[in-house]
Design an enzyme around this catalytic site. Structure first.
Site, PDB file in Angstrom:
ATOM      1  N   LYS A  88      24.383  -0.156  20.676  1.00 45.92           N
ATOM      2  CA  LYS A  88      23.923  -1.540  20.735  1.00 45.92           C
ATOM      3  C   LYS A  88      24.404  -2.202  19.446  1.00 45.92           C
ATOM      4  O   LYS A  88      24.292  -1.644  18.355  1.00 45.92           O
ATOM      5  CB  LYS A  88      22.399  -1.528  20.817  1.00 45.92           C
ATOM      6  CG  LYS A  88      21.771  -2.863  20.830  1.00 45.92           C
ATOM      7  CD  LYS A  88      21.438  -3.280  22.255  1.00 45.92           C
ATOM      8  CE  LYS A  88      21.067  -4.760  22.299  1.00 45.92           C
ATOM      9  NZ  LYS A  88      21.897  -5.567  23.159  1.00 45.92           N
TER      10      LYS A  88
ATOM     11  N   ARG B   6      27.934  13.509   0.103  1.00 43.26           N
ATOM     12  CA  ARG B   6      28.566  13.507  -1.231  1.00 43.26           C
ATOM     13  C   ARG B   6      27.838  12.499  -2.107  1.00 43.26           C
ATOM     14  O   ARG B   6      26.957  11.784  -1.625  1.00 43.26           O
ATOM     15  CB  ARG B   6      30.020  13.068  -1.088  1.00 43.26           C
ATOM     16  CG  ARG B   6      30.096  11.747  -0.321  1.00 43.26           C
ATOM     17  CD  ARG B   6      31.430  11.101  -0.313  1.00 43.26           C
ATOM     18  NE  ARG B   6      31.515  10.037   0.669  1.00 43.26           N
ATOM     19  CZ  ARG B   6      31.081   8.790   0.516  1.00 43.26           C
ATOM     20  NH1 ARG B   6      30.504   8.417  -0.614  1.00 43.26           N
ATOM     21  NH2 ARG B   6      31.201   7.904   1.471  1.00 43.26           N
TER      22      ARG B   6
ATOM     23  N   LYS C 161      32.494   2.764  18.898  1.00 40.74           N
ATOM     24  CA  LYS C 161      32.762   3.388  17.587  1.00 40.74           C
ATOM     25  C   LYS C 161      33.447   4.739  17.732  1.00 40.74           C
ATOM     26  O   LYS C 161      33.186   5.467  18.682  1.00 40.74           O
ATOM     27  CB  LYS C 161      31.435   3.606  16.822  1.00 40.74           C
ATOM     28  CG  LYS C 161      30.736   2.322  16.451  1.00 40.74           C
ATOM     29  CD  LYS C 161      29.358   2.583  15.847  1.00 40.74           C
ATOM     30  CE  LYS C 161      29.391   2.822  14.360  1.00 40.74           C
ATOM     31  NZ  LYS C 161      28.010   2.846  13.793  1.00 40.74           N
TER      32      LYS C 161
ATOM     33  N   GLY D 213      35.339   4.148   6.950  1.00 40.15           N
ATOM     34  CA  GLY D 213      35.960   2.964   6.361  1.00 40.15           C
ATOM     35  C   GLY D 213      36.025   1.781   7.319  1.00 40.15           C
ATOM     36  O   GLY D 213      36.850   0.889   7.159  1.00 40.15           O
TER      37      GLY D 213
ATOM     38  N   LYS E 189      30.395  11.783  13.985  1.00 43.08           N
ATOM     39  CA  LYS E 189      29.238  10.887  14.054  1.00 43.08           C
ATOM     40  C   LYS E 189      28.362  11.113  15.271  1.00 43.08           C
ATOM     41  O   LYS E 189      27.161  10.850  15.221  1.00 43.08           O
ATOM     42  CB  LYS E 189      29.714   9.448  14.006  1.00 43.08           C
ATOM     43  CG  LYS E 189      30.345   9.118  12.681  1.00 43.08           C
ATOM     44  CD  LYS E 189      30.581   7.654  12.604  1.00 43.08           C
ATOM     45  CE  LYS E 189      31.127   7.294  11.273  1.00 43.08           C
ATOM     46  NZ  LYS E 189      31.216   5.852  11.129  1.00 43.08           N
TER      47      LYS E 189
HETATM   48  P1  ADP Z   1      32.149   3.713   8.657  1.00 37.67           P
HETATM   49  O1  ADP Z   1      31.924   5.197   8.519  1.00 37.67           O
HETATM   50  O2  ADP Z   1      33.473   3.374   9.279  1.00 37.67           O
HETATM   51  O3  ADP Z   1      31.872   2.965   7.406  1.00 37.67           O
HETATM   52  P2  ADP Z   1      29.487   3.053   9.770  1.00 37.67           P
HETATM   53  O4  ADP Z   1      28.926   3.642  11.011  1.00 37.67           O
HETATM   54  O5  ADP Z   1      28.925   3.505   8.462  1.00 37.67           O
HETATM   55  O6  ADP Z   1      31.101   3.246   9.778  1.00 37.67           O
HETATM   56  O7  ADP Z   1      29.374   1.489   9.828  1.00 37.67           O
HETATM   57  C1  ADP Z   1      29.931   0.659   8.852  1.00 37.67           C
HETATM   58  C2  ADP Z   1      29.347  -0.722   8.919  1.00 37.67           C
HETATM   59  O8  ADP Z   1      29.578  -1.302  10.226  1.00 37.67           O
HETATM   60  C3  ADP Z   1      27.848  -0.781   8.731  1.00 37.67           C
HETATM   61  O9  ADP Z   1      27.475  -0.816   7.373  1.00 37.67           O
HETATM   62  C4  ADP Z   1      27.526  -2.081   9.443  1.00 37.67           C
HETATM   63  O10 ADP Z   1      27.886  -3.160   8.603  1.00 37.67           O
HETATM   64  C5  ADP Z   1      28.464  -2.072  10.636  1.00 37.67           C
HETATM   65  N1  ADP Z   1      27.854  -1.455  11.832  1.00 37.67           N
HETATM   66  C6  ADP Z   1      27.890  -0.136  12.186  1.00 37.67           C
HETATM   67  N2  ADP Z   1      27.188   0.083  13.319  1.00 37.67           N
HETATM   68  C7  ADP Z   1      26.687  -1.111  13.715  1.00 37.67           C
HETATM   69  C8  ADP Z   1      25.859  -1.567  14.846  1.00 37.67           C
HETATM   70  N3  ADP Z   1      25.432  -0.726  15.800  1.00 37.67           N
HETATM   71  N4  ADP Z   1      25.554  -2.883  14.898  1.00 37.67           N
HETATM   72  C9  ADP Z   1      26.004  -3.756  13.958  1.00 37.67           C
HETATM   73  N5  ADP Z   1      26.776  -3.403  12.909  1.00 37.67           N
HETATM   74  C10 ADP Z   1      27.120  -2.104  12.774  1.00 37.67           C
END
Ligand code: ADP
Length: 450
Positions: free
Chosen positions: A205, A295, A162, A168, A120
């Site tokens: 953020k 995908r 993160k 997931g 990421k």
């Molecule tokens: P994953 O690959 O684990 O699904 P993502 O980066 O796609 O992780 O994030 C999954 C979900 O987490 C997003 O759809 C959102 O709901 C929440 N999220 C991710 N980043 C943020 C952020 N910076 N602020 C608030 N919520 C977030």
């Protein structure tokens, strides 16, 4: 009739997506090979395929994730190409590399692009370089708690730690203020190591009330790149999508066109091939890229319903070196579509509810689509994802789609196991949902209150 692009495709997946790929292949005159574990011998994807190969024991690690078994199955059936579907090996760069090294076409992007977007931090850096707006945060990985603390103070709380290798919703921790950052940092780091074997983390953020809006793209190897508009996937529980709709009730046509064009431009510059989705958080009129999925997605049908484009068909075509069927000016958006993910789970506790299906009657009629391998007498195995059906409706307007959804949910009979149909029914009656007023946190409050 169009020339056939492949003679035979092996579908390295199960459940509704295996069926979905089979259907696209048959409509293109392509033979299909299903693979299955010993728990899935009676599954519909096996019954409908032209050929099938048993590749191992029920746990996915011993069957659907066994690369050697999949390549052997492709070899003995003389397949030309492998479609990975979603989940399982679909975003595994090593698998895509092995597939091509063994002389099969991989129906997806190059291993390099899968690898780039699977990390990421690299994905965010790449998008930033290509002028796609990203969530403000650390420049790359954060090495230690002291740096995390300094960066968080600079960007302002709340922040989100993160995992670079995350997926997931795991390996993500919110810190509301300075007293929480050290713990959030070390928990995210150890969770990331345990789940993904990579403890690299970064900081973003934390947005308080964003929507999750994503853009579907398709690209061929002749410079053709198109976007198919947006999907709103804000209704999530534990970061898992529950219901998706297209177009997002929060966007107007200008905003849609602006972000779509920007994304398509970036994808063109990247030289990407196949279907992909850029996921964004959207708050106060601004888009912030969070990740790209390389995908086909579970929720791709809502886009198909409003554009008429068969996304899986396009994936297959471009993997064979053909051009996309459409140029951007041939894409228009008609009406509104909603998809409900129907899981074999308690609608209250969300505990899995595998077992034998008794009576089964799917809804039908104008504007109703059911993507599912269910049938009466089918036994849902306990080993896999609990998604058993996707109910998709299309209407001229969002209101018409909603009326149709209520009607279709009422018709749907699935006996013998618990399903999340009652949750979707309750959602359809909720004024916030009916008005399209929700963000990514809304559903968790809604199920908490119920
Ligand atoms: P994953 O690959 O684990 O699904 P993502 O980066 O796609 O992780 O994030 C999954 C979900 O987490 C997003 O759809 C959102 O709901 C929440 N999220 C991710 N980043 C943020 C952020 N910076 N602020 C608030 N919520 C977030």
């Amino acid at each position: 009739m169009e020339p056939r692009v492949f003679d035979k495709v092996l579908i390295a997946n199960r459940g509704e997506i295996a069926l979905r790929i089979h259907r696209a292949c048959k409509e293109m005159g392509i033979s299909t090979v299903a693979v299955h574990s010993t728990a899935d011998s009676d599954a519909m994807h096996v019954r409908l395929a032209d050929e099938s190969v048993c590749i191992g024991e029920p746990p996915a690690s011993e069957s659907y994730l066994n690369m050697a078994a999949l390549l052997t199955a492709a070899t003995i059936t003389d397949a030309d190409a492998i479609h990975p579907g979603y989940g399982l090996l679909s975003e595994n760069a090593d698998f895509s590399e092995m597939v091509t090294e063994h002389g099969f076409a991989f129906i997806g992007p190059s291993a390099d692009h899968i690898r780039m977007m699977g990390d990421k931090i690299t994905a965010k850096d790449t998008m930033k370089r290509l002028h796609v707006p990203v969530v403000p945060g650390s420049d790359g990985a954060v090495e230690d708690a002291a740096t995390a603390r300094r960066l968080a103070a600079e960007m302002g709380y709340p922040v989100l730690v993160k995992a670079s290798g995350g997926g997931g919703g795991r390996g993500m921790k919110v810190a509301q203020d300075d007293s929480e950052i050290v713990a959030a940092f070390s928990t995210a780091r150890s969770e990331a190591l345990a789940c993904f074997g990579n403890d690299e983390v970064y900081i973003e953020k934390y947005l308080g009330r964003p929507r999750h809006i994503e853009i579907q793209i398709l690209a061929d190897s002749h410079g053709g790149v198109i976007h198919l508009g947006d999907r709103d996937c804000s209704l999530q529980r534990r970061h898992q999508k529950v219901l998706e709709e297209a177009p997002s009730p929060a966007l107007n046509a200008d905003a849609r066109e602006e972000i779509g064009a920007r994304v398509a431009g970036a994808i063109r510059e990247l030289g990407y091939l196949g279907a992909g989705t850029l996921e964004f958080l959207y708050e106060d009129g601004e888009f912030y890229f969070i990740e790209m999925n390389t995908r086909v997605q579970v929720e791709h049908p809502v886009t198909e319903m409003i554009t008429g484009v068969d996304i899986v068909r396009e994936q297959i075509r471009v993997a064979a070196g053909a051009e996309l069927t459409y140029s951007q000016d041939e894409i228009s958006f008609t009406g509104h579509a909603i998809e409900c993910r129907i899981n074999a789970e308690s609608p209250v506790t969300f505990a899995p509810s595998p077992g034998r299906i008794g009576d089964y009657h799917p809804p039908g009629g104008l504007g109703v689509r059911v993507d599912s391998g269910m049938y009466s007498g089918y036994v849902i195995p306990p080993y896999y994802d609990s998604l058993i059906s996707k109910l998709i409706v299309h209407g001229k307007t969002r209101n018409e789609a909603l009326m149709r959804l209520r009607r279709a949910l009422q018709e749907y009979v699935i006996e013998g196991v618990e399903t999340t149909i009652p949750l979707h029914q309750a959602l359809c009656e909720n004024p916030d949902f009916v008005n399209g007023e929700y963000d990514i946190h809304w559903l968790e409050k809604f199920v908490g209150l119920d």
